[in-house]
Design an enzyme around this catalytic site. Structure first.
Site, PDB file in Angstrom:
ATOM      1  N   ARG A  53       5.596   3.288   3.815  1.00  0.00           N
ATOM      2  CA  ARG A  53       4.315   3.323   4.549  1.00  0.00           C
ATOM      3  C   ARG A  53       3.765   1.912   4.666  1.00  0.00           C
ATOM      4  O   ARG A  53       4.365   0.953   4.148  1.00  0.00           O
ATOM      5  CB  ARG A  53       3.308   4.255   3.860  1.00  0.00           C
ATOM      6  CG  ARG A  53       3.134   4.001   2.382  1.00  0.00           C
ATOM      7  CD  ARG A  53       2.560   5.225   1.647  1.00  0.00           C
ATOM      8  NE  ARG A  53       2.686   5.055   0.206  1.00  0.00           N
ATOM      9  CZ  ARG A  53       1.752   4.552  -0.579  1.00  0.00           C
ATOM     10  NH1 ARG A  53       0.593   4.186  -0.067  1.00  0.00           N
ATOM     11  NH2 ARG A  53       1.946   4.423  -1.876  1.00  0.00           N
ATOM     12  N   VAL A  77      11.101  -0.838  -8.200  1.00  0.00           N
ATOM     13  CA  VAL A  77      11.607  -2.213  -8.283  1.00  0.00           C
ATOM     14  C   VAL A  77      11.223  -2.926  -9.581  1.00  0.00           C
ATOM     15  O   VAL A  77      11.746  -4.002  -9.867  1.00  0.00           O
ATOM     16  CB  VAL A  77      11.162  -3.081  -7.070  1.00  0.00           C
ATOM     17  CG1 VAL A  77      11.777  -2.581  -5.779  1.00  0.00           C
ATOM     18  CG2 VAL A  77       9.638  -3.177  -6.969  1.00  0.00           C
ATOM     19  N   ASN A 125       8.197  -6.645  -0.422  1.00  0.00           N
ATOM     20  CA  ASN A 125       6.885  -6.169   0.008  1.00  0.00           C
ATOM     21  C   ASN A 125       6.253  -5.197  -0.985  1.00  0.00           C
ATOM     22  O   ASN A 125       5.022  -5.081  -1.019  1.00  0.00           O
ATOM     23  CB  ASN A 125       7.075  -5.500   1.387  1.00  0.00           C
ATOM     24  CG  ASN A 125       5.887  -4.683   1.799  1.00  0.00           C
ATOM     25  OD1 ASN A 125       4.877  -5.228   2.235  1.00  0.00           O
ATOM     26  ND2 ASN A 125       5.978  -3.357   1.666  1.00  0.00           N
ATOM     27  N   TYR A 163      -4.337  -8.938  -9.861  1.00  0.00           N
ATOM     28  CA  TYR A 163      -3.648  -8.893  -8.554  1.00  0.00           C
ATOM     29  C   TYR A 163      -3.538 -10.308  -7.984  1.00  0.00           C
ATOM     30  O   TYR A 163      -2.468 -10.715  -7.528  1.00  0.00           O
ATOM     31  CB  TYR A 163      -4.439  -7.978  -7.610  1.00  0.00           C
ATOM     32  CG  TYR A 163      -3.850  -7.862  -6.219  1.00  0.00           C
ATOM     33  CD1 TYR A 163      -2.725  -7.064  -5.975  1.00  0.00           C
ATOM     34  CD2 TYR A 163      -4.422  -8.530  -5.136  1.00  0.00           C
ATOM     35  CE1 TYR A 163      -2.190  -6.954  -4.695  1.00  0.00           C
ATOM     36  CE2 TYR A 163      -3.898  -8.420  -3.851  1.00  0.00           C
ATOM     37  CZ  TYR A 163      -2.774  -7.629  -3.640  1.00  0.00           C
ATOM     38  OH  TYR A 163      -2.245  -7.520  -2.371  1.00  0.00           O
TER      39      TYR A 163
HETATM   40  P1  NAP Z   1       0.650   0.532   0.587  1.00  0.00           P
HETATM   41  O1  NAP Z   1       0.260   1.109   1.902  1.00  0.00           O
HETATM   42  O2  NAP Z   1      -0.069   0.950  -0.633  1.00  0.00           O
HETATM   43  O3  NAP Z   1       2.234   0.786   0.398  1.00  0.00           O
HETATM   44  C1  NAP Z   1       2.851   0.330  -0.768  1.00  0.00           C
HETATM   45  C2  NAP Z   1       4.357   0.517  -0.647  1.00  0.00           C
HETATM   46  O4  NAP Z   1       4.953  -0.015  -1.834  1.00  0.00           O
HETATM   47  C3  NAP Z   1       4.762   1.981  -0.580  1.00  0.00           C
HETATM   48  O5  NAP Z   1       5.909   2.081   0.240  1.00  0.00           O
HETATM   49  C4  NAP Z   1       5.131   2.302  -2.027  1.00  0.00           C
HETATM   50  O6  NAP Z   1       6.083   3.363  -2.164  1.00  0.00           O
HETATM   51  C5  NAP Z   1       5.757   0.986  -2.447  1.00  0.00           C
HETATM   52  N1  NAP Z   1       5.792   0.758  -3.885  1.00  0.00           N
HETATM   53  C6  NAP Z   1       4.743   0.677  -4.752  1.00  0.00           C
HETATM   54  N2  NAP Z   1       5.202   0.456  -5.999  1.00  0.00           N
HETATM   55  C7  NAP Z   1       6.559   0.388  -5.904  1.00  0.00           C
HETATM   56  C8  NAP Z   1       7.597   0.184  -6.835  1.00  0.00           C
HETATM   57  N3  NAP Z   1       7.342  -0.002  -8.141  1.00  0.00           N
HETATM   58  N4  NAP Z   1       8.867   0.182  -6.393  1.00  0.00           N
HETATM   59  C9  NAP Z   1       9.163   0.374  -5.077  1.00  0.00           C
HETATM   60  N5  NAP Z   1       8.211   0.571  -4.146  1.00  0.00           N
HETATM   61  C10 NAP Z   1       6.935   0.572  -4.561  1.00  0.00           C
HETATM   62  O7  NAP Z   1       0.541  -1.057   0.607  1.00  0.00           O
HETATM   63  P2  NAP Z   1       0.437  -2.119   1.819  1.00  0.00           P
HETATM   64  O8  NAP Z   1      -0.985  -2.331   2.114  1.00  0.00           O
HETATM   65  O9  NAP Z   1       1.394  -1.756   2.883  1.00  0.00           O
HETATM   66  O10 NAP Z   1       0.932  -3.430   1.035  1.00  0.00           O
HETATM   67  C11 NAP Z   1       2.248  -3.917   1.112  1.00  0.00           C
HETATM   68  C12 NAP Z   1       2.284  -5.291   0.464  1.00  0.00           C
HETATM   69  O11 NAP Z   1       1.346  -6.151   1.136  1.00  0.00           O
HETATM   70  C13 NAP Z   1       1.880  -5.309  -1.004  1.00  0.00           C
HETATM   71  O12 NAP Z   1       2.659  -6.240  -1.697  1.00  0.00           O
HETATM   72  C14 NAP Z   1       0.432  -5.773  -0.961  1.00  0.00           C
HETATM   73  O13 NAP Z   1       0.036  -6.394  -2.150  1.00  0.00           O
HETATM   74  C15 NAP Z   1       0.471  -6.749   0.204  1.00  0.00           C
HETATM   75  N6  NAP Z   1      -0.840  -6.981   0.820  1.00  0.00           N
HETATM   76  C16 NAP Z   1      -1.565  -5.957   1.346  1.00  0.00           C
HETATM   77  C17 NAP Z   1      -2.810  -6.230   1.905  1.00  0.00           C
HETATM   78  C18 NAP Z   1      -3.690  -5.158   2.504  1.00  0.00           C
HETATM   79  O14 NAP Z   1      -4.868  -5.472   2.825  1.00  0.00           O
HETATM   80  N7  NAP Z   1      -3.211  -3.932   2.695  1.00  0.00           N
HETATM   81  C19 NAP Z   1      -3.289  -7.544   1.930  1.00  0.00           C
HETATM   82  C20 NAP Z   1      -2.514  -8.560   1.382  1.00  0.00           C
HETATM   83  C21 NAP Z   1      -1.285  -8.269   0.843  1.00  0.00           C
HETATM   84  P3  NAP Z   1       5.599   4.929  -2.261  1.00  0.00           P
HETATM   85  O15 NAP Z   1       5.060   5.306  -0.899  1.00  0.00           O
HETATM   86  O16 NAP Z   1       6.838   5.679  -2.577  1.00  0.00           O
HETATM   87  O17 NAP Z   1       4.547   4.975  -3.310  1.00  0.00           O
END
Ligand code: NAP
Length: 247
Positions: free
Chosen positions: A16, A66, A90, A155
């Protein structure tokens, strides 16, 4: 796994949000995709279907946490018949909490997923890249890793560590023909920030010079650019994709 242009990307945390958008972007450009996730099998399968319909020669889903070495080993084994030349690190988790309320277990969960997860994944897939003298690694950090975020100390620390990892790895791996870059997204409207609530998200959008929060595709486009040959002389960089917020 078949590949049309011979390219395969592994995206961790691709069931996602940003990871899913990255998978679809690479699929549209003819990559075979490996979609890693931790628990959401149904969502991961839907991303795989979407990637196939967008033109990916193949799309494989692999459940693996991971942060656990044996699961990353199993992820590598699941990809053994293909050469993964592009890694998008990611997978990540966030925590909004006053510093003093963060438990040792929460600290470990954030650092193990965000930092150790990247370490373990690169370590496992790197030998093949080195032996082929070709590869691309894109690490997803955050603007909080650049500036520090109040109530997101652990974080922020984890995301700052990824910036250090990017810069150091780029120096070590450049002579092996492997580029390493980092994206520092601003606020991206995914499940990760949904708990902030509509009002907070609206006020973050208002504070952003481009007057909106990011969507996952904004980040996927930047990731794809860094992975592409258009960026062939770029390594060790942190690209802020934040609409002008905090720059
Ligand atoms: P998200 O919607 O919460 O999705 C997180 C994804 O990571 C999901 O596919 C989840 O799998 C997977 N995941 C979590 N823990 C895991 C693990 N231990 N092993 C394998 N997969 C794992 O997050 P997002 O917003 O897309 O964020 C993606 C990345 O961008 C992250 O590193 C986040 O810190 C970074 N980021 C996000 C934002 C923001 O505003 N959203 C801003 C800056 C940086 P499941 O679905 O199976 O749980």
């Amino acid at each position: 796994m078949k590949t049309v242009n011979g390219k395969t990307v592994l995206i961790t945390g691709a069931s996602r949000g940003i990871g899913a958008s990255c998978a679809e972007k690479f699929a549209k450009n003819g990559f075979s995709v490996v979609i890693n996730y931790k628990s959401n099998s149904e969502k991961a399968e839907n991303v795989a279907k979407s990637c196939l319909s967008l033109g990916a020669p193949s799309a494989l889903t692999v459940k693996a946490d991971v942060s656990v070495g044996s699961e990353v080993d199993a992820l590598y084994c699941a990809c053994k018949n293909m050469y993964v030349d592009t890694l998008v690190l990611n997978a990540g988790v966030a925590l909004y909490s006053l510093f003093q309320d963060v438990s040792e277990q929460e600290y470990d969960r954030i650092m193990d997923t965000n930092v150790k997860g990247a370490f373990l994944t690169v370590k496992k897939f790197l030998p093949d890249m080195i032996s082929k003298k070709r590869g691309n690694i894109i690490i997803i950090s955050s603007m909080w890793g650049q500036t520090g975020g109040s109530c997101e100390v652990v974080y922020s620390a984890s995301k700052a560590a990824l910036i250090g990892m990017t810069k150091a790895l780029a120096k070590e791996l450049g002579p092996s023909g492997i580029r390493v870059n980092c994206i520092a997204p601003g606020v991206v409207e995914t499940d990760m920030v949904a708990s902030l609530g509509k009002d907070t998200l609206a006020s973050l959008a208002e504070d952003t010079p481009l007057c909106r929060n990011a969507v996952s595709d904004d980040i996927a486009n930047a990731v794809y650019y860094l992975a592409s040959d258009e960026a062939s002389f770029i390594t060790g960089q942190v690209l802020a994709v934040n609409g002008g917020l905090l720059t």
